[in-house]
Scaffold this motif. Structure first.
Motif, PDB file in Angstrom:
ATOM      1  N   ALA A 275       0.855  -1.181   0.000  1.00 28.81           N
ATOM      2  CA  ALA A 275       0.000   0.000   0.000  1.00 28.81           C
ATOM      3  C   ALA A 275       0.887   1.226   0.000  1.00 28.81           C
ATOM      4  O   ALA A 275       2.009   1.217   0.531  1.00 28.81           O
ATOM      5  CB  ALA A 275      -0.921   0.006   1.205  1.00 28.81           C
ATOM      6  N   ILE A 276       0.417   2.305  -0.650  1.00 22.49           N
ATOM      7  CA  ILE A 276       1.163   3.563  -0.725  1.00 22.49           C
ATOM      8  C   ILE A 276       0.818   4.394   0.510  1.00 22.49           C
ATOM      9  O   ILE A 276      -0.355   4.645   0.793  1.00 22.49           O
ATOM     10  CB  ILE A 276       0.811   4.314  -2.008  1.00 22.49           C
ATOM     11  N   LEU A 277       1.840   4.818   1.227  1.00 27.18           N
ATOM     12  CA  LEU A 277       1.624   5.615   2.446  1.00 27.18           C
ATOM     13  C   LEU A 277       1.696   7.103   2.160  1.00 27.18           C
ATOM     14  O   LEU A 277       0.857   7.875   2.638  1.00 27.18           O
ATOM     15  CB  LEU A 277       2.669   5.226   3.506  1.00 27.18           C
ATOM     16  N   SER A 278       2.693   7.539   1.393  1.00 28.21           N
ATOM     17  CA  SER A 278       2.829   8.977   1.148  1.00 28.21           C
ATOM     18  C   SER A 278       3.598   9.209  -0.130  1.00 28.21           C
ATOM     19  O   SER A 278       4.367   8.355  -0.590  1.00 28.21           O
ATOM     20  CB  SER A 278       3.567   9.648   2.309  1.00 28.21           C
ATOM     21  N   VAL A 279       3.384  10.415  -0.711  1.00 28.69           N
ATOM     22  CA  VAL A 279       4.107  10.859  -1.908  1.00 28.69           C
ATOM     23  C   VAL A 279       4.533  12.297  -1.652  1.00 28.69           C
ATOM     24  O   VAL A 279       3.702  13.154  -1.340  1.00 28.69           O
ATOM     25  CB  VAL A 279       3.223  10.787  -3.166  1.00 28.69           C
ATOM     26  N   SER A 280       5.820  12.577  -1.753  1.00 25.21           N
ATOM     27  CA  SER A 280       6.336  13.921  -1.492  1.00 25.21           C
ATOM     28  C   SER A 280       7.355  14.285  -2.546  1.00 25.21           C
ATOM     29  O   SER A 280       7.985  13.416  -3.153  1.00 25.21           O
ATOM     30  CB  SER A 280       6.975  13.997  -0.094  1.00 25.21           C
TER      31      SER A 280
END
Length: 1695
Positions: A323-328
């Motif tokens: 699962a993707i937690l964050s994108v920065s």
């Protein structure tokens, strides 16, 4: 070292191995590829680059062929970067037309003019034209380049004519540049080359190459790089994946219909694995090779079997959750984002490309309902996005677009959607033609190009719909991030753009002025597609829309959007439609999942109508209208009212002569007896001038025409037709000047007006309705032009063009039919027959040159190429052309290809012939059946393709015992003896009967060279066409002629060593008693000499009272036979040693008379002897050795040289005292002496003396020195055997003994099979295996082969003896006792005029052997030269720069303590590229010095060095799939083997027939021009309408709809009629007629499989019981092997 190529001065040299190329300064350096060469270049790539450089130096165009992927393009670009060549790149598609290659018309300020396109720009500017995807272009498009490729000439639409540099420079010597410019002659640069990139067809999908086009290229197979040269970490999983990839690219995998594994995607996939080591191999594999989506049950089973074999089925466990937690945003790098993903309870952060918009946090969109499977999929997509473009595969309405939008928003991408459709063209994808407000034409970039430049996420929706030939233009963009557009704009990868910008020191604006733009580094492609139609696992049965093939597999990493689980789908529905009734939603989902899980096709089609998108729509309606029933909603969604009523109940159920060359004298050209005046023309630039060698036959249609016109000095107008040729382009070219339409005369009109020769090339490629206008022009001399003018043959009316009296037309066309893929030009001009065509044109068929003519021509091209090599090439290609005519192979190999091979051998003599022929045959390297046929044909003629230089299988040499003097032969000359041994002679005429005229039968000689894969003493072999009851009884040779006599019945075969035919004369009418089973004759052959050349004497021994001697004269069609009889003599033997002097000697065992037959004078001289004879040896023409019958005592009989002289007198008999201890009689005694050097070598002493060589059972050889000329005692030197041959007996008996060539009877054989080769100083005899020391020849653990005999070769020079095995006969006559009287072994031996011996075994197999040591060494060297040798050293690429400093004095140089590499200078030892010092690659040094720096070397053989476990896995996969297939159709392995016996016999014929059927389909589906379109290509006929504002002025290719009222297209009906009468079974044992009939039926059934929509066939038998016995009905044809075998069994039962 490769970054500064653009700044290297002219004159620098690039070397690859020993091949060097001088660099030139590019005029447009921005067109030179950059950053394609890697730091460590694999040796495999270096080999390819070296080959391309060779072809470049030869001026030849190349075709890089290989599996899909970017490797071929990468190698081409690396070479162009290495040699600093400007490139013109074209990605061909099915929409490519002539205007894309030659010239395109544009409108500027109301005037239409032409703009040169890639091919013309490359030709005139000296660039390299790279054509990628030749198999994608529709047929008859690319032949427009034929003349440019062959002669570097092309007629342009704007009136200019491209001319080769050689011809242009020759004209420039007589004319000025201004004159040539005024004539519109344009020089083609000598640096112009073409590199074509393509896939092998038919293995891969595409159009086959037109043979004339293919023959103009030199081919190179570019296979996947060996894994050892790839920078791949060697972990266990990596090793398993590499083994899997190799297995799925094997031939066995292809036979099962499995697409090739995308090997080029392994590296990016392994980068994902490095970042996420916890991923299962199955998760990774499905992204590379989604076999569950593209394969049927059989295919999936086969792949899973391989996965299990390599322990890669770990994915059957639950996939690793993610699962993707964050994108920065990434701070240090623009256009990148840091993504944190949780995979298997572990948080991992990695960088991916990102857009420029603001990023939205994951799972924050109200329109996206989070489900576990979608979260997992997004996480996996993010992993793949890190390394490559992505493709989502899912059924329609499953949420692909929603997932793509969520993916883009998380990364801040702007989406550029492009909806793909079936008729979409390459222009629709890249650039569209448009018009500006002022009427000018322009190009508008497509959204795809905009997305690439601006860094957007390109959403290709529906790649399953668009044609693969159209989508292929994106291959370079997806692989390399580069793109060439129609208006000349180039998009470069961002890093290459920056490198180019720095090297050229140009600004962005300056590069954009040159139409060069960078591809944004954030640009990515996300494709959406529906699942392919799953086949049945084999290519023959998969006829659905299988869009995901090997080529597309290399472009993306694939992710499958699986249908949601029922609970997930329920959550999604309720999340987006919270007001939907829960009960209704559950019922709806229950129905939907029941339909999805069924195997019924109809139910599955209904399930596709109830996609997730449709369910959401239904539920949205139910939430607004809760009172509506679910049944009504489903019926609306499925359109059930349009379906049959029965679906309600069945939805869930089941599932000419030589002439002299042309001479010109006093302005008259004379060829043979034909003369014509030479024209005096001012337009010399239009007179062709080509390289041409005079031969009986020409080298091609074009060269014959050009040579003819050159000799006549006739100017020509050239017109090349193609698929897009129209009537307008054939006659006039409309143009717009200052708003006024003008017409330019086409070459046809110019030729009519000026009286030139009009050469129309490739006439069969144009539509027949276009070429039909030629009929009216030639027939009536009239034609109406588009501008209103009329061509007429005589003056008489206004507004006409009068046909010049010197106007002539030469039309060139290929024959109709497969494989030239042209239209029936002949039939069209002849109203469906060729008769009318022959009336209006004088037809001439240009065939391939005869072998001798072709050999003479090739000798001109390759004067230094060995004649033997040229003969092999001529013979091999002649056979291949014959096979093409017979339909065995599909490609007609032309002389052009042989010429290119010879040119290569002439330029690079060190290259082996076996390697050079690959330039032609690599085109067919991926077609298994064709490859086998080609290799067999090449091997037959001695071209050792596939052989290794170490494959030498010469017989083992054993030491020969030392020569010892064993005694003397002393000729007794005492007075008393002389008086007692006087022998009176008398002469009488012979009785001649005849002549008898006999029929000569001629058979083709299927001569096979024996040194195809290994080198041995055997040179060649062939089979005599004899019956199994025939018995070989003698073989004789004279010069290069071979004669073989057989008995039972008596026949004579004659042939040449290298002849193509053999002749047979049956003599049972002359020897009638041979039909008796009791009488067993023995016939001996004696070839006569001049003036009786070509005649032989046949002597047959009888038990009766006379001897028959037959003289056979070989004539054209009959043989003359004269019977010569001599009475009162029976059981005679013939001595033929001096038959070439036209006299023979006959004697009878235990007789006392010699009969000397003088054939020329027709007399017999009888000599009475005082002794009883045992045998006679003619040791000289006037000295004969006689052996007394009981005592073996020797006598020497001397006689006058000419027996017919009046004073012949009597003969004198001298007794010979023999104290050498010989107890046995000689088996062979030479009639000539050893040369003095051979005699000295044999006896190890310098000696000059008369001598004779003899052989008997007690010695390998004996040399009698002084005999028979010296009367002093003659020394006898013997090479004694350890065991006497007569003492050797075999312990074997029975059939095995018979087959192995052992003794078959107790009687003495009449042929001793022993010959002396005096020039080679050898004695050769044939021995049965029982008399050969097999234990000394073969090791203990090796079983000796089954042989007919062994050739014992005693070499007196080397003092060695060896035993050469003669393969046993395939058949043995049942008359074993008769055979035993002929020979002790199964072979007969005779010396060859060319050296060596010939053997004929009892089965009629003729074998030629080379035994001489010197000749064997020469032949071995030639054989190895044909193979070509590699020294094993790595190829080095060096650039030689002119340093400007000269050498001073040679020196060793300083020693570097650290041993660091040094390049250039003159200080250090062991460097490269310097001067004065010892090193490599420099100049002026004292010697070469290798400092031992590491060299990365990968041999070419590593490509084939596949690990054994991988090979075994491929075989196991094929065997397992075969057994599963048998199980599925309920077929036993015995039945399968029975069917295979019939199927294998016709496999190649089935393949050929299916290729022809495929071509019929391709021609039937050819698209047509659709006129009056609002977009597409500008229609020349609509220019005026365009100027007046009409919009529908375009044309485009498309499927032409059938006209109203046209008849329905139905399949062809075929009926196969077979004979099922009882005679088929009764005589099958005689001629195999029943088996051949069954094979023919099997061939028809296999070839027509899956073509039921094109052909409907039935099989009907006929016999005495009826004429319509039904075997196969048209509506129930067999579908598999079991059903086909059943048909064959029924056929037998009917009989």
């Amino acid at each position: 070292m490769y970054r500064f190529f653009l700044h290297l001065p002219a004159g620098d040299t690039v070397k690859i191995g020993e091949i060097s190329y001088t660099l030139k300064i590019p005029r447009n350096p921005e067109l030179v590829p950059v950053k394609h060469i890697t730091d460590s270049l694999p040796q495999t790539v270096a080999q390819h680059l070296r080959w391309i450089m060779q072809k470049d130096l030869l001026g030849q165009d190349v075709f890089l062929i290989g599996p899909p992927g970017p490797l071929r393009r990468s190698i081409a670009m690396q070479y162009l970067e290495l040699t600093r060549r400007e490139v013109e790149y074209v990605a061909l598609s099915r929409d490519t037309t002539e205007t894309d290659l030659k010239q395109r018309r544009e409108i500027r300020s109301g005037t239409a003019f032409y703009i040169d396109q890639c091919a013309v720009r490359a030709a005139t500017q000296g660039r390299v034209l790279v054509l990628e995807g030749l198999e994608k272009a529709e047929r008859n498009v690319l032949p427009v380049l034929n003349n440019l490729l062959e002669n570097r000439e092309m007629q342009l639409e704007d009136g200019r004519f491209l001319m080769s540099a050689e011809r242009y420079d020759k004209l420039l010597q007589e004319h000025t540049t201004e004159e040539l410019d005024s004539w519109k002659i344009v020089r083609v640069s000598e640096d112009f080359r073409v590199i074509a990139l393509g896939l092998p067809v038919p293995k891969y999908q595409g159009n086959p190459l037109d043979p004339p086009l293919r023959s103009r290229f030199q081919a190179r197979d570019i296979y996947h790089l060996p894994f050892k040269v790839r920078k791949i970490p060697t972990t266990k999983m990596v090793s398993q994946l590499l083994s899997l990839a190799t297995t799925l690219c094997s031939q066995e995998s292809s036979d099962l219909g499995l697409p090739d594994f995308p090997v080029d995607n392994l590296l990016p996939a392994l980068h994902v694995l490095n970042a996420f080591p916890m991923l299962s191999s199955q998760q990774l594999l499905h992204r590379l090779y989604p076999y569950n989506s593209i394969l049927g049950k059989d295919g999936r089973t086969a792949v899973e079997g391989v996965l299990s074999r390599f322990e890669l089925l770990d994915g059957r466990r639950q996939p690793v959750p993610g699962a993707i937690l964050s994108v920065s945003a990434t701070r240090e790098t623009e256009g990148r984002a840091d993504v944190t993903s949780r995979v298997a309870d572990k948080d991992i952060t990695f960088q991916v490309p990102a857009g420029t918009k603001e990023r939205r946090p994951p799972n924050s969109s109200p329109e996206f309902i989070r489900t576990p499977s979608h979260c997992q999929l997004l996480s996996e997509m993010m992993q793949s996005h890190m390394v490559k473009d992505i493709c989502l595969i899912g059924a329609k309405g499953c949420g692909k677009s929603v997932l793509a939008r969520e993916f883009a928003e998380m990364l801040g991408y702007s989406i550029e959607p492009v909806m793909l459709y079936q008729d979409m063209t390459a222009r629709d994808l890249l650039q569209q033609r448009c018009t500006l407000p002022n009427g000018d034409t322009a190009w508008r970039p497509s959204p795809l190009v905009t997305a690439a430049i601006e860094g957007k996420l390109l959403l290709l929706d529906g790649i399953h719909r668009v044609n693969l030939g159209t989508l292929a233009v994106l291959s370079r963009l997806l692989h390399d991030r580069e793109l060439d557009l129609y208006d000349g704009t180039r998009l470069l990868r961002s890093d290459r753009y920056q490198t180019l910008k720095e090297q050229l020191q140009l600004s962005d604006e300056q590069l954009q002025e040159r139409s060069i733009f960078p591809v944004h580094p954030s640009f990515r492609v996300l494709a959406l597609a529906e699942p392919p139609v799953v086949g049945a696992g084999s290519s023959s049965s998969s006829r659905g829309q299988q869009w995901l093939g090997p080529e597309l597999l290399t472009m993306f990493l694939y992710h499958t959007v699986t249908p949601l689980a029922r609970a997930e789908e329920m959550g999604l529905i309720q999340g987006l439609n919270p007001n939907v009734p829960t009960e209704a939603a559950e019922q709806l989902l229950l129905l939907t999942h029941s339909l999805r899980n069924t195997n019924d096709p109809t139910a599955q089609s209904l399930a596709s109508s109830l996609s997730t998108r449709q369910l959401l729509r239904i539920c949205r309606r139910l939430s607004h209208y809760p009172e509506e029933s679910i049944a009504h909603a489903v019926n609306k969604a499925c359109l059930s009212r349009k379906l049959p009523f029965l679906l309600d109940r069945e939805t869930f159920s089941t599932l000419p002569p030589r002439v002299s060359s042309g001479t010109i004298h006093d302005g008259v050209l004379t060829i043979g007896s034909v003369s014509a005046p030479v024209f005096n023309t001012k337009e010399k630039m239009k007179v062709p001038d080509v390289l041409f060698y005079d031969n009986p036959q020409g080298v091609g249609k074009n060269k014959i025409v050009d040579r003819f016109l050159h000799l006549l000095n006739r100017p020509r107008e050239y017109l090349q037709l193609h698929r897009d040729t129209t009537v307008q382009t054939l006659t006039l070219q409309p143009s717009v000047r200052d708003g006024i339409i003008t017409y330019e005369d086409s070459p046809l009109v110019k030729a009519v007006k000026l009286g030139h020769i009009l050469v129309i090339d490739e006439a069969d490629k144009a539509p027949t309705n276009v070429t039909c206008i030629l009929k009216t022009l030639v027939e009536s001399g009239e034609m109406i032009l588009a501008d209103g003018r009329r061509i007429i043959s005589a003056q008489g009316r206004p507004n006409t063009v009068v046909m010049h009296p010197d106007f002539r037309m030469l039309v060139l066309a290929n024959r109709p039919g497969f494989p030239f893929l042209g239209n029936d030009f002949f039939g069209a001009l002849g109203t469906n027959t060729t008769s009318t065509f022959c009336d209006i044109f004088s037809c001439h068929a240009v065939d391939n040159p005869k072998p001798q003519a072709e050999l003479a021509m090739l000798k001109r091209y390759g004067p230094d190429v060995p004649d033997a090599t040229l003969r092999k090439l001529v013979a091999a290609f002649g056979e291949l052309r014959s096979m093409a005519d017979q339909g065995t192979i599909t490609y007609p190999y032309s002389t052009r290809e042989v010429v290119n091979i010879v040119k290569h051998l002439q330029k690079f003599p060190g290259e082996g012939l076996a390697n050079v022929v690959r330039n032609v045959f690599d085109f067919d390297s991926y077609n298994k059946d064709t490859r086998e046929v080609l290799i067999e044909a090449l091997h037959k003629h001695g071209i050792p393709i596939g052989a290794k230089p170490s494959s030498v299988k010469l017989a083992k040499e054993l030491p020969l015992p030392e020569a010892t003097m064993t005694g003397y032969w002393t000729i007794n000359q005492s007075g008393n003896a002389r008086r007692k041994l006087l022998c009176p002679t008398e002469t009488h005429p012979i009785d001649v009967k005849g002549p008898v005229f006999l029929r000569v039968q001629r058979f083709p000689c299927d001569r096979q060279e024996s040194r195809a894969l290994s080198f041995s003493e055997e040179k060649a072999h062939w089979q005599i066409p004899m019956n199994e009851v025939n018995i070989i009884c003698d073989v004789a040779t004279k010069d290069d002629m071979l004669y073989v006599a057989t008995c039972n019945p008596v026949s004579l075969f004659s042939m040449r060593e290298r002849g193509e035919t053999l002749q047979c004369v049956e003599l049972y009418d002359v020897f009638p008693r041979t039909i008796s089973g009791v009488w067993q004759p023995l016939v001996t052959v004696a070839p006569l000499g001049s003036p009786l050349d070509g005649q032989v004497v046949l002597h047959e021994e009888q038990v009766g009272a006379h001897t028959d001697v037959g003289v056979v004269r070989v004539q054209q069609r009959v043989d003359r036979f004269m019977n010569v009889s001599n009475t009162n003599c029976g059981g005679h033997k013939m001595c033929r040693d001096f038959a070439h002097k036209n006299w023979l000697l006959f004697y009878k065992e235990d007789g006392s008379q010699l009969e000397v037959l003088d054939v020329l004078e027709g007399r017999v001289h009888s000599i009475s002897l005082p002794i009883k004879l045992k045998s006679v040896f003619l040791v000289a023409e006037d000295r004969w050795l006689l052996l007394e019958n009981n005592s073996n005592k020797k006598f020497l009989l001397t006689k006058p040289l000419h027996m017919a002289a009046e004073d012949a007198g009597v003969c004198q008999l001298h007794s010979i005292s023999d104290d050498s201890g010989e107890a046995s009689a000689p088996q062979m005694l030479s009639c000539e002496q050893l040369p003095n050097e051979n005699l000295s070598a044999a006896l190890d002493q310098k000696i000059v003396s008369p001598n004779r060589v003899l052989a008997d059972i007690g010695a390998y050889a004996r040399v009698v020195v002084g005999f028979p000329d010296l009367m002093s005692p003659n020394e006898v030197y013997s090479f004694k055997r350890p065991v006497d041959l007569s003492a050797m007996r075999s312990g074997e008996s029975g059939a095995h003994m018979l087959l192995s060539g052992g003794p078959r009877g107790s009687g003495s054989a009449k042929r001793d099979n022993c010959v002396a080769l005096l020039s080679a100083n050898q004695v050769v005899r044939a021995l049965p295996p029982a008399k050969v020391p097999l234990r000394e020849i073969y090791p203990k653990d090796v079983t000796p082969p089954m042989t007919a005999a062994y050739l014992e070769v005693t070499d007196l020079n080397s003092k060695k003896v060896k035993y050469v095995p003669v393969p046993r006969s395939t058949s043995v006559s049942p008359y074993t006792s008769w055979l035993s009287k002929v020979s002790e072994s199964d072979v007969l031996v005779a010396p060859l005029g060319s050296g060596g011996v010939v053997t004929v075994d009892m089965g009629g197999y003729v074998r030629l052997w080379e035994t001489g040591l010197d000749s064997l060494q020469r032949s071995l060297m030639e054989w190895r030269n044909m193979i070509g040798t590699e020294d094993g050293r790595p190829l080095q690429i060096t650039i030689q720069r002119e340093s400007g400093q000269d050498v001073t004095a040679p020196k060793h140089g300083k020693i570097d303590a650290n041993n660091d590499p040094h390049v250039g200078g003159n200080q250090w030892a062991g460097g490269t590229g310097g001067r004065d010092t010892a090193g490599l690659g420099g100049k002026g040094g004292p010697y070469r010095l290798d400092a031992g720096h590491k060299v990365y070397q990968v041999s070419q053989a590593e490509k084939d060095a596949v690990p054994e476990d991988v090979r075994r896995a491929a075989r196991e996969m094929g065997e397992k799939a075969f057994k599963e297939r048998l199980k599925e159709i309920n077929m036993s392995e015995y039945d399968a083997a029975t069917y295979e016996r019939f199927s294998a016999a016709v496999r190649r014929q089935v393949q050929s027939l299916r290729i022809i059927l495929d071509s019929l389909q391709a021609k039937g589906k050819e698209r047509q021009w659709l006129k009056n379109q609002a977009l597409g290509d500008l229609d020349d006929a609509k220019i005026i309408d365009g100027l007046t504002g009409e919009k529908a002025i375009y044309k485009r290719r498309g499927e032409l709809d059938p006209e109203l009222g046209s008849p329905q297209q139905k399949p062809k009906r075929l009926r196969v009629l077979v004979d099922v009468s009882g005679s088929m079974y009764r005589f099958n044992g005689v001629d195999g007629r029943l088996e051949r009939s069954m094979e023919a039926v099997c061939m028809v059934m296999e070839a027509l499989e899956s073509y039921e929509h094109k052909f409907k066939y039935d099989v009907v038998g006929h016999s005495g019981d009826g004429y319509d016995i039904e075997l196969v009905r048209a509506d129930s044809v067999p579908k598999n092997n079991k059903q086909r075998l059943k048909v064959l069994k029924v056929k037998i039962h009917v009989i």
